[in-house]
Write a protein that holds these residues in place. Structure first.
Motif, PDB file in Angstrom:
ATOM      1  N   ALA A  38      95.604  42.891  54.037  1.00 15.03           N
ATOM      2  CA  ALA A  38      95.058  43.522  52.837  1.00 15.03           C
ATOM      3  C   ALA A  38      93.531  43.610  52.916  1.00 15.03           C
ATOM      4  CB  ALA A  38      95.482  42.740  51.595  1.00 15.03           C
ATOM      5  N   LYS A  39      92.917  42.561  53.442  1.00  9.87           N
ATOM      6  CA  LYS A  39      91.457  42.553  53.581  1.00  9.87           C
ATOM      7  C   LYS A  39      90.992  43.651  54.528  1.00  9.87           C
ATOM      8  CE  LYS A  39      87.570  39.582  54.853  1.00  9.87           C
ATOM      9  NZ  LYS A  39      87.160  38.237  55.344  1.00  9.87           N
ATOM     10  N   GLU A  40      91.680  43.798  55.661  1.00 10.96           N
ATOM     11  CA  GLU A  40      91.305  44.837  56.624  1.00 10.96           C
ATOM     12  C   GLU A  40      91.548  46.231  56.054  1.00 10.96           C
ATOM     13  OE1 GLU A  40      89.671  44.472  59.441  1.00 10.96           O
ATOM     14  OE2 GLU A  40      89.582  42.349  58.922  1.00 10.96           O
ATOM     15  N   ILE A  41      92.649  46.390  55.296  1.00 11.01           N
ATOM     16  CA  ILE A  41      92.924  47.681  54.647  1.00 11.01           C
ATOM     17  C   ILE A  41      91.800  48.023  53.673  1.00 11.01           C
ATOM     18  CG2 ILE A  41      94.438  48.867  53.005  1.00 11.01           C
ATOM     19  CD1 ILE A  41      96.801  47.421  54.308  1.00 11.01           C
ATOM     20  N   ASN A  42      91.368  47.042  52.883  1.00 12.95           N
ATOM     21  CA  ASN A  42      90.292  47.270  51.914  1.00 12.95           C
ATOM     22  C   ASN A  42      88.961  47.560  52.603  1.00 12.95           C
ATOM     23  OD1 ASN A  42      91.933  46.962  49.678  1.00 12.95           O
ATOM     24  ND2 ASN A  42      91.591  44.756  49.535  1.00 12.95           N
ATOM     25  N   ASN A  43      88.729  46.904  53.745  1.00 14.64           N
ATOM     26  CA  ASN A  43      87.515  47.217  54.518  1.00 14.64           C
ATOM     27  C   ASN A  43      87.547  48.659  55.003  1.00 14.64           C
ATOM     28  OD1 ASN A  43      86.467  44.649  54.238  1.00 14.64           O
ATOM     29  ND2 ASN A  43      87.272  43.898  56.190  1.00 14.64           N
ATOM     30  N   GLN A  44      88.721  49.104  55.439  1.00 12.93           N
ATOM     31  CA  GLN A  44      88.861  50.490  55.891  1.00 12.93           C
ATOM     32  C   GLN A  44      88.685  51.465  54.733  1.00 12.93           C
ATOM     33  OE1 GLN A  44      89.210  51.401  59.159  1.00 12.93           O
ATOM     34  NE2 GLN A  44      88.780  53.425  58.301  1.00 12.93           N
ATOM     35  N   ILE A  45      89.175  51.083  53.561  1.00 15.33           N
ATOM     36  CA  ILE A  45      88.985  51.918  52.366  1.00 15.33           C
ATOM     37  C   ILE A  45      87.505  52.068  52.065  1.00 15.33           C
ATOM     38  CG2 ILE A  45      89.318  52.008  49.859  1.00 15.33           C
ATOM     39  CD1 ILE A  45      92.066  50.696  50.313  1.00 15.33           C
ATOM     40  N   ARG A  96     102.744  51.520  47.920  1.00 14.30           N
ATOM     41  CA  ARG A  96     102.579  52.323  46.695  1.00 14.30           C
ATOM     42  C   ARG A  96     101.099  52.435  46.310  1.00 14.30           C
ATOM     43  NH1 ARG A  96     107.118  49.321  44.973  1.00 14.30           N
ATOM     44  NH2 ARG A  96     105.764  47.973  43.708  1.00 14.30           N
ATOM     45  N   GLN A  97     100.390  51.325  46.432  1.00 16.24           N
ATOM     46  CA  GLN A  97      98.965  51.339  46.089  1.00 16.24           C
ATOM     47  C   GLN A  97      98.180  52.282  47.006  1.00 16.24           C
ATOM     48  OE1 GLN A  97      97.142  47.367  44.874  1.00 16.24           O
ATOM     49  NE2 GLN A  97      99.033  46.652  45.836  1.00 16.24           N
ATOM     50  N   LEU A  98      98.485  52.239  48.296  1.00 16.86           N
ATOM     51  CA  LEU A  98      97.821  53.141  49.244  1.00 16.86           C
ATOM     52  C   LEU A  98      98.184  54.593  48.969  1.00 16.86           C
ATOM     53  CD1 LEU A  98      98.105  51.196  52.627  1.00 16.86           C
ATOM     54  CD2 LEU A  98      96.018  51.763  51.387  1.00 16.86           C
ATOM     55  N   LEU A 123      85.012  51.787  54.203  1.00 15.38           N
ATOM     56  CA  LEU A 123      84.415  52.623  55.246  1.00 15.38           C
ATOM     57  C   LEU A 123      84.724  54.100  55.021  1.00 15.38           C
ATOM     58  CD1 LEU A 123      85.135  50.446  58.434  1.00 15.38           C
ATOM     59  CD2 LEU A 123      82.920  50.850  57.338  1.00 15.38           C
ATOM     60  N   THR A 124      85.944  54.378  54.590  1.00 14.77           N
ATOM     61  CA  THR A 124      86.342  55.766  54.323  1.00 14.77           C
ATOM     62  C   THR A 124      85.545  56.347  53.160  1.00 14.77           C
ATOM     63  OG1 THR A 124      88.590  55.327  55.118  1.00 14.77           O
ATOM     64  CG2 THR A 124      88.282  57.278  53.751  1.00 14.77           C
ATOM     65  N   LYS A 125      85.393  55.551  52.095  1.00 12.84           N
ATOM     66  CA  LYS A 125      84.602  56.008  50.941  1.00 12.84           C
ATOM     67  C   LYS A 125      83.154  56.273  51.347  1.00 12.84           C
ATOM     68  CE  LYS A 125      87.226  53.805  47.188  1.00 12.84           C
ATOM     69  NZ  LYS A 125      87.177  52.785  46.107  1.00 12.84           N
ATOM     70  N   LYS A 126      82.612  55.364  52.163  1.00 13.63           N
ATOM     71  CA  LYS A 126      81.234  55.528  52.622  1.00 13.63           C
ATOM     72  C   LYS A 126      81.095  56.780  53.473  1.00 13.63           C
ATOM     73  CE  LYS A 126      77.569  53.166  55.189  1.00 13.63           C
ATOM     74  NZ  LYS A 126      77.214  51.969  55.999  1.00 13.63           N
ATOM     75  N   ALA A 127      82.070  57.017  54.358  1.00  7.84           N
ATOM     76  CA  ALA A 127      82.035  58.200  55.221  1.00  7.84           C
ATOM     77  C   ALA A 127      82.123  59.480  54.398  1.00  7.84           C
ATOM     78  CB  ALA A 127      83.181  58.141  56.233  1.00  7.84           C
ATOM     79  N   LYS A 128      82.987  59.459  53.364  1.00 11.42           N
ATOM     80  CA  LYS A 128      83.112  60.636  52.496  1.00 11.42           C
ATOM     81  C   LYS A 128      81.815  60.902  51.743  1.00 11.42           C
ATOM     82  CE  LYS A 128      88.133  60.548  51.660  1.00 11.42           C
ATOM     83  NZ  LYS A 128      89.190  60.350  50.629  1.00 11.42           N
ATOM     84  N   ALA A 129      81.184  59.824  51.270  1.00  9.26           N
ATOM     85  CA  ALA A 129      79.924  59.976  50.529  1.00  9.26           C
ATOM     86  C   ALA A 129      78.830  60.522  51.442  1.00  9.26           C
ATOM     87  CB  ALA A 129      79.502  58.629  49.936  1.00  9.26           C
ATOM     88  N   GLU A 130      78.769  60.011  52.672  1.00  9.22           N
ATOM     89  CA  GLU A 130      77.770  60.492  53.632  1.00  9.22           C
ATOM     90  C   GLU A 130      78.042  61.944  54.015  1.00  9.22           C
ATOM     91  OE1 GLU A 130      78.004  57.707  56.815  1.00  9.22           O
ATOM     92  OE2 GLU A 130      76.726  56.219  55.824  1.00  9.22           O
ATOM     93  N   LYS A 131      79.316  62.278  54.164  1.00  7.89           N
ATOM     94  CA  LYS A 131      79.675  63.663  54.495  1.00  7.89           C
ATOM     95  C   LYS A 131      79.270  64.601  53.368  1.00  7.89           C
ATOM     96  CE  LYS A 131      83.628  66.690  55.462  1.00  7.89           C
ATOM     97  NZ  LYS A 131      85.103  66.800  55.501  1.00  7.89           N
ATOM     98  N   SER A 132      79.542  64.182  52.134  1.00 14.59           N
ATOM     99  CA  SER A 132      79.175  64.997  50.978  1.00 14.59           C
ATOM    100  C   SER A 132      77.667  65.172  50.893  1.00 14.59           C
ATOM    101  CB  SER A 132      79.706  64.343  49.698  1.00 14.59           C
ATOM    102  OG  SER A 132      79.329  65.075  48.558  1.00 14.59           O
TER     103      SER A 132
END
Length: 298
Positions: free
Chosen positions: A58-65, A31-33, A67-76
């Motif tokens: 949960a730790k690996e999921i948060n690490n991926q989150i 649900r959180q994801l 990385l995804t946020k960082k990738a989106k910011a770099e893309k923007s």
């Protein structure tokens, strides 16, 4: 036998209870994801049921989150930079093109004198030259910034290379009524870098100093404890700390009203080349003096 049965029931109850809470925790994480993916929340996954494997997941999921946020910011950021670059290059291309087309129309007239025709032809040539330089610089920067851009690292006597470059700027210094202060050691200063790239960096920095100096240029080469440093500085009158933050941005010009003062790509090209050679190029503003510092570690 009864004791065994009781132990089995207890163990089964423990397993089923643990399985229930694990399944409940997985549903909660799902649900959180789901909320995160739908932008309902930006909160990362947290767990309430203690389990080492669930915690690791949960730790690996948060690490991926992250990385995804960082990738989106770099893309923007990249998209914004690309839009800005297209805007700038469109403006810089439009200016000489408008001039060329306008004067070409005037040259078609039979009423202008030979002297005026010669003047208009010279203006067209100058505008075409500016356009050529802009396109060449833009193409060069796009090539340099590619990950597989080749550099040929070798041993260089930097003091000799600097002198060679500066000799070629003798007329430019004279035209600008500039008498540079040059401090270069007589003994060999050795670095490992790409000779052609180093030469290009020095040329771009010297051109920038000549174009924007308000009266004085200083060139200094020195060997420090852990590095070799080349500093090219010039006096400035209109540069601010805000300008300094953008000085290596593509097409950035501190004074946007100065038409024909370069493409705004010389410093980004120098910065990119230094990075390719594992060197560093920084800018510093002290009072009314701009310092461009190239540094090679050894």
């Amino acid at each position: 036998m009864l004791n065994v049965t009781i132990l089995v029931i207890i163990a089964l109850g423990y397993v089923l209870t643990r399985l229930y809470f694990l399944k409940k925790e997985i549903k909660r994480a799902t649900r959180q994801l789901n909320d995160l993916n739908k932008n309902i929340t930006d909160k990362k996954v947290d767990i309430r049921f203690f389990d080492r494997d669930i915690e690791k997941l949960a730790k690996e999921i948060n690490n991926q989150i992250d990385l995804t946020k960082k990738a989106k910011a770099e893309k923007s950021l990249t998209e914004n930079e690309l839009k800005q670059a297209i805007s700038y290059i469109s403006h810089d291309i439009r200016t000489p093109m408008t001039s060329i087309l306008g004067y070409m129309q005037l040259l078609e007239s039979d009423e202008i004198t030979p002297e005026i025709r010669k003047e208009y032809t010279s203006i067209v040539k100058n505008s075409a030259g500016r356009l050529k330089v802009l396109l060449e610089d833009f193409f060069e920067l796009s090539i340099i910034e590619q990950a597989d851009y080749p550099v040929k690292i070798e041993v260089i006597k930097l003091n000799h290379l600097i002198v060679e470059v500066l000799v070629g700027f003798y007329e430019e210094f004279n035209k600008g009524n500039l008498e540079p202060t040059i401090t270069i050691p007589d003994h060999d200063i050795i670095i490992t870098a790409d000779p052609s790239a180093v030469k290009r960096v020095i040329e771009n920095l010297v051109v920038n100093a000549i174009r924007h100096s308000s009266g004085h240029v200083t060139i200094r080469l020195e060997k420090l404890n852990t590095s070799v440093q080349l500093t090219i500085s010039n006096s400035v009158t209109q540069l601010s700390e805000q300008d300094l933050h953008h000085i290596f941005d593509r097409f950035y010009k501190a004074d946007q009203t100065r038409i024909g003062k370069g493409t705004g790509l010389g410093l980004p090209i120098a910065k990119s080349l230094m990075g390719k050679m594992n060197g560093n190029l920084t800018a510093e503003l002290i009072e009314n003096q701009l310092f461009m510092k190239c540094e090679w570690k050894y």
